[in-house]
Design an enzyme around this catalytic site. Structure first.
Site, PDB file in Angstrom:
ATOM      1  N   ASN A  90       0.811  -1.216   0.000  1.00 32.27           N
ATOM      2  CA  ASN A  90       0.000   0.000   0.000  1.00 32.27           C
ATOM      3  C   ASN A  90       0.848   1.271   0.000  1.00 32.27           C
ATOM      4  O   ASN A  90       0.430   2.293  -0.533  1.00 32.27           O
ATOM      5  CB  ASN A  90      -0.904  -0.034   1.241  1.00 32.27           C
ATOM      6  CG  ASN A  90      -1.405   1.336   1.614  1.00 32.27           C
ATOM      7  OD1 ASN A  90      -2.327   1.870   0.991  1.00 32.27           O
ATOM      8  ND2 ASN A  90      -0.779   1.944   2.621  1.00 32.27           N
ATOM      9  N   SER A 138      -3.067   3.207  -8.900  1.00 31.93           N
ATOM     10  CA  SER A 138      -3.912   4.401  -9.010  1.00 31.93           C
ATOM     11  C   SER A 138      -4.489   4.483 -10.407  1.00 31.93           C
ATOM     12  O   SER A 138      -3.874   4.003 -11.374  1.00 31.93           O
ATOM     13  CB  SER A 138      -3.070   5.644  -8.743  1.00 31.93           C
ATOM     14  OG  SER A 138      -3.791   6.804  -9.097  1.00 31.93           O
ATOM     15  N   TYR A 190       4.316  10.501 -10.947  1.00 33.96           N
ATOM     16  CA  TYR A 190       3.413   9.574 -10.249  1.00 33.96           C
ATOM     17  C   TYR A 190       2.686   8.679 -11.253  1.00 33.96           C
ATOM     18  O   TYR A 190       2.531   7.480 -11.046  1.00 33.96           O
ATOM     19  CB  TYR A 190       2.420  10.396  -9.428  1.00 33.96           C
ATOM     20  CG  TYR A 190       1.431   9.612  -8.601  1.00 33.96           C
ATOM     21  CD1 TYR A 190       1.824   8.989  -7.420  1.00 33.96           C
ATOM     22  CD2 TYR A 190       0.084   9.521  -8.973  1.00 33.96           C
ATOM     23  CE1 TYR A 190       0.910   8.284  -6.630  1.00 33.96           C
ATOM     24  CE2 TYR A 190      -0.841   8.829  -8.195  1.00 33.96           C
ATOM     25  CZ  TYR A 190      -0.422   8.217  -7.024  1.00 33.96           C
ATOM     26  OH  TYR A 190      -1.324   7.527  -6.255  1.00 33.96           O
ATOM     27  N   SER A 193       5.012   6.092 -12.566  1.00 38.32           N
ATOM     28  CA  SER A 193       5.363   5.093 -11.535  1.00 38.32           C
ATOM     29  C   SER A 193       4.234   4.082 -11.351  1.00 38.32           C
ATOM     30  O   SER A 193       4.483   2.888 -11.169  1.00 38.32           O
ATOM     31  CB  SER A 193       5.680   5.788 -10.201  1.00 38.32           C
ATOM     32  OG  SER A 193       4.511   6.307  -9.583  1.00 38.32           O
ATOM     33  N   LYS A 194       2.991   4.548 -11.432  1.00 33.30           N
ATOM     34  CA  LYS A 194       1.865   3.634 -11.216  1.00 33.30           C
ATOM     35  C   LYS A 194       1.588   2.787 -12.470  1.00 33.30           C
ATOM     36  O   LYS A 194       1.177   1.628 -12.355  1.00 33.30           O
ATOM     37  CB  LYS A 194       0.619   4.410 -10.784  1.00 33.30           C
ATOM     38  CG  LYS A 194       0.749   5.075  -9.397  1.00 33.30           C
ATOM     39  CD  LYS A 194       0.877   4.058  -8.257  1.00 33.30           C
ATOM     40  CE  LYS A 194       0.712   4.694  -6.885  1.00 33.30           C
ATOM     41  NZ  LYS A 194       0.815   3.757  -5.765  1.00 33.30           N
TER      42      LYS A 194
HETATM   43  N1  NAP Z   1      -5.544   8.785  -1.372  1.00 31.65           N
HETATM   44  C1  NAP Z   1      -5.913   8.627  -2.637  1.00 31.65           C
HETATM   45  O1  NAP Z   1      -6.826   9.324  -3.132  1.00 31.65           O
HETATM   46  C2  NAP Z   1      -5.232   7.604  -3.499  1.00 31.65           C
HETATM   47  C3  NAP Z   1      -5.668   7.471  -4.832  1.00 31.65           C
HETATM   48  C4  NAP Z   1      -5.075   6.526  -5.648  1.00 31.65           C
HETATM   49  C5  NAP Z   1      -4.061   5.731  -5.150  1.00 31.65           C
HETATM   50  N2  NAP Z   1      -3.641   5.896  -3.859  1.00 31.65           N
HETATM   51  C6  NAP Z   1      -2.554   5.028  -3.389  1.00 31.65           C
HETATM   52  O2  NAP Z   1      -2.913   4.478  -2.144  1.00 31.65           O
HETATM   53  C7  NAP Z   1      -1.734   4.208  -1.370  1.00 31.65           C
HETATM   54  C8  NAP Z   1      -1.898   4.789   0.022  1.00 31.65           C
HETATM   55  O3  NAP Z   1      -2.069   6.177  -0.120  1.00 31.65           O
HETATM   56  P1  NAP Z   1      -2.672   7.112   1.039  1.00 31.65           P
HETATM   57  O4  NAP Z   1      -3.635   8.007   0.369  1.00 31.65           O
HETATM   58  O5  NAP Z   1      -3.077   6.328   2.199  1.00 31.65           O
HETATM   59  O6  NAP Z   1      -1.366   7.994   1.346  1.00 31.65           O
HETATM   60  P2  NAP Z   1      -0.765   8.573   2.708  1.00 31.65           P
HETATM   61  O7  NAP Z   1      -1.824   8.850   3.698  1.00 31.65           O
HETATM   62  O8  NAP Z   1       0.138   9.673   2.253  1.00 31.65           O
HETATM   63  O9  NAP Z   1       0.103   7.340   3.232  1.00 31.65           O
HETATM   64  C9  NAP Z   1       1.179   6.902   2.478  1.00 31.65           C
HETATM   65  C10 NAP Z   1       1.848   5.782   3.224  1.00 31.65           C
HETATM   66  O10 NAP Z   1       2.984   5.358   2.443  1.00 31.65           O
HETATM   67  C11 NAP Z   1       4.118   5.381   3.286  1.00 31.65           C
HETATM   68  N3  NAP Z   1       5.347   5.666   2.545  1.00 31.65           N
HETATM   69  C12 NAP Z   1       5.621   6.724   1.761  1.00 31.65           C
HETATM   70  N4  NAP Z   1       6.885   6.650   1.314  1.00 31.65           N
HETATM   71  C13 NAP Z   1       7.415   5.513   1.833  1.00 31.65           C
HETATM   72  C14 NAP Z   1       8.676   4.880   1.752  1.00 31.65           C
HETATM   73  N5  NAP Z   1       9.701   5.408   1.066  1.00 31.65           N
HETATM   74  N6  NAP Z   1       8.864   3.722   2.405  1.00 31.65           N
HETATM   75  C15 NAP Z   1       7.859   3.158   3.129  1.00 31.65           C
HETATM   76  N7  NAP Z   1       6.650   3.725   3.270  1.00 31.65           N
HETATM   77  C16 NAP Z   1       6.435   4.886   2.614  1.00 31.65           C
HETATM   78  C17 NAP Z   1       3.839   6.484   4.283  1.00 31.65           C
HETATM   79  O11 NAP Z   1       4.682   6.342   5.403  1.00 31.65           O
HETATM   80  P3  NAP Z   1       5.085   7.613   6.326  1.00 31.65           P
HETATM   81  O12 NAP Z   1       3.959   7.809   7.305  1.00 31.65           O
HETATM   82  O13 NAP Z   1       6.364   7.165   6.976  1.00 31.65           O
HETATM   83  O14 NAP Z   1       5.273   8.775   5.390  1.00 31.65           O
HETATM   84  C18 NAP Z   1       2.375   6.215   4.587  1.00 31.65           C
HETATM   85  O15 NAP Z   1       2.240   5.154   5.491  1.00 31.65           O
HETATM   86  C19 NAP Z   1      -0.566   4.820  -2.153  1.00 31.65           C
HETATM   87  O16 NAP Z   1       0.102   3.802  -2.860  1.00 31.65           O
HETATM   88  C20 NAP Z   1      -1.261   5.762  -3.120  1.00 31.65           C
HETATM   89  O17 NAP Z   1      -0.514   5.981  -4.303  1.00 31.65           O
HETATM   90  C21 NAP Z   1      -4.199   6.798  -3.026  1.00 31.65           C
END
Ligand code: NAP
Length: 275
Positions: A90, A138, A190, A193-194
């Protein structure tokens, strides 16, 4: 006693990852050993959940840009449990602004694609028969954002990791020269990458027919990452639904596919989509 299911969730300290691990605890009666991985590896908020006695939650340290931390976690899980059933990748990051630095662009590819692939490859040797890997991708990785010539390369049924590396190398060179967009690549790293993560998911599934390996878009979810683009319509619990289905729901023997809802606001639990 039954052999416990062993599950790993990356980025489990906050956002969608936090909701995924909470839902796993609620929906799997146990025995379950759940590694909640985060960059700090610190203790995790149990969100007021009552943890069933057959469920054990273990904080674990994992940084996607530190290969040693990835190897250490897979070695530890292999040594302690001799197997892993569920791996949910994730963790991810998104620099939303247009003019990111070359270092931020590289970090985006390193975390969302390379680091996630490294986790998959480190865990593959210990994944149990019919184990599941879920890569949280994504809708930004959809190929409609790429020139048709690039779409064909990403979608080649014979695509290898060497081909994918070559594609990303080409993207990085063009981005360094500020000509990536003119050459048919999306403007944000981004997206690239996805798309690479989706392509890697297909290769992994092809090479590992004993596992179910899929990727998905969670929708547009209210986290710091999602809120960069405006007001997200979905809660983290709703965002956890598709990843959770791919990890523990009934998906038959489907592998190598991208799952999403019709729209990023929809709260369904996903269906197979072209990407
Ligand atoms: N939110 C959306 O609308 C959305 C839409 C499409 C896809 N996504 C995907 O869903 C996933 C979760 O996103 P989210 O919205 O929950 O984001 P978020 O709240 O920003 O959380 C991101 C998570 O990834 C961790 N992370 C970032 N860089 C890292 C690294 N180098 N090594 C290990 N962990 C790392 C962060 O850890 P830290 O706390 O240490 O920073 C955090 O736990 C992601 O892959 C994102 O691309 C999200």
């Amino acid at each position: 006693m039954d052999t416990p299911l062993v599950a790993i969730v990356t980025g489990a300290n906050r956002g969608i990852g936090c909701a995924i691990r909470a839902a796993l605890v609620q929906q799997l009666p146990g025995p379950l050993i759940l590694y909640a991985a985060s960059r700090t590896g610190g203790s995790i908020d149990l969100l007021g959940l009552s943890i069933p006695p057959a469920v054990q939650i273990c904080p674990a340290q994992l940084s996607l840009t530190d290969k040693a931390s990835i190897t250490a976690l897979s070695t530890m899980v292999g040594n302690e449990h001799r197997g892993c059933d569920i791996l949910i990748n994730n963790a991810g990051l998104y620099y939303f602004q247009q003019n990111i630095t070359a270092a931020q662009r590289q970090e985006t590819l390193d975390v969302n694609y390379r680091g996630t692939l490294n986790v998959c490859q480190a865990f593959l040797p210990i994944m149990r028969e019919n184990g599941r890997i879920v890569n949280v991708s994504s809708q930004s990785g959809q190929l409609k954002y790429f020139h048709p010539r690039l779409q064909a390369r990403f979608l080649s049924p014979d695509l290898t990791f060497a081909d994918l590396d070559a594609l990303l190398g080409e993207y990085s060179r063009l981005a360094d020269q500020h000509t990536a967009t003119a050459s048919g690549w999306p403007s944000l790293a981004y997206f690239t990458s996805k798309a690479a993560l989706n392509a890697a998911t297909r290769i992994l599934a092809r090479e590992n027919p004993h596992l179910l390996i899929n990727c998905c878009c969670p929708g547009w979810v209210g986290t710091p990452l999602g809120a960069q683009a405006g007001q997200p319509p979905k809660s983290v619990e709703e965002g956890a639904r598709i990843p959770l289905r791919l990890a523990i729901g009934d998906i038959g023997q489907i592998s190598g596919q991208y799952w999403a809802n019709e729209s990023v606001a929809s709260t369904g639990n996903g269906k197979i989509q072209d990407w």
